[in-house]
Design a protein around this motif. Structure first.
Motif: not given
Length: 258
Positions: A80-103
């Motif tokens: 679970p720790r490995i899974i959740e670390k990967a998902l946390t990184r994915a959230v940062k990746d998503i947020a790095s596209h403000p031109e195409a993503t929002d809340e």
């Protein structure tokens, strides 16, 4: 129709020989212009992600999640720790596209992995959102994951029957997702390693068009995973194909050590 092939992986465990056979498919469906689903099917992790968000936001969310989870396959034992670390990184990746993503941008993430970190290897399902993991065992199909959706909460509260839920106007509203404003801690369920088990991991594009009985029917009709996912996809498209459709069928053969 997408090309579908069956893959096989064998691993020797202290308890015996495990052989996994699987196939995966993803399709845009008949009513959507782009496919916001993404899929990862590679030992020991089998994941479906169903993106949501305007423009290409959902596609970014699901692809980022699959990319980060794929990076964990490089020799790591899943936890679970490995899974959740990967998902946390994915959230940062998503947020790095403000031109195409929002809340409102996010993705489901649902699947199963083989846990070999304990004396008794076992399966672990993980889930955020309303994509699903089913288990076919002893001629019975059971939904293992619990949907994170408004409709499921109404069912759990006794305010809605499963039959009423099928056409409810809030049927697409999920209560948890991987996205900029969400927690990335999935629900986990541990399952024993049993010879003959078959898993189905799918986005709601399948379950909108095919009942649990229908899923079980195609598993019974097709012993080969590629044939099974192809038949389910054909049926989902024939029944309307209102959403993107993603399916993994994973078969387990486990021969205990003598």
């Amino acid at each position: 129709m997408p090309e579908v092939s069956t893959r096989t992986h064998s691993v020797t465990l202290p308890q015996g020989e495990l052989t996994l056979t699987w196939a995966a498919v993803t399709d845009t469906g008949r009513r959507r212009e782009i496919n916001q689903d993404a899929v990862l099917a590679d030992f020991p992790l089998f994941i479906v992600a169903d993106g949501m968000g305007g423009h290409i936001g959902g596609e970014i969310a699901s692809a980022s999640t699959i990319t980060r989870l794929s990076a964990t396959l490089d020799g790591a034992k899943m936890t679970p720790r490995i899974i959740e670390k990967a998902l946390t990184r994915a959230v940062k990746d998503i947020a790095s596209h403000p031109e195409a993503t929002d809340e409102g941008t996010g993705t489901t993430v649902t699947g199963v992995y083989l846990d070999v970190t304990t004396p008794e290897p076992h399966w672990v399902t993980l889930n955020i959102g309303d994509s699903r993991v089913y288990l076919s065992r002893d001629d019975s199909l059971v939904q293992i994951t619990t949907d994170h959706s408004v409709v499921q909460e109404l069912i759990a509260a006794g305010r809605l029957s499963p039959e009423e839920a099928e056409n409810h106007p809030y049927g697409n509203v999920i209560t948890r997702a991987v996205g900029p404003t969400e927690s990335v801690k999935p629900d986990y369920v541990r399952l024993d390693l049993v010879d003959g088990d078959r898993f189905v991991i799918c986005s709601d594009g399948l379950t909108k068009e095919l009942t649990d009985f229908g899923i079980q029917h195609f598993l019974e009709e097709h012993s080969d995973p590629a044939a099974a996912v192809s038949a389910m996809l054909d049926a989902a498209l024939e029944n309307g194909g209102r959403d993107n459709v993603t399916i993994i069928v994973l078969d387990v053969v486990f021969v205990g050590a003598s």
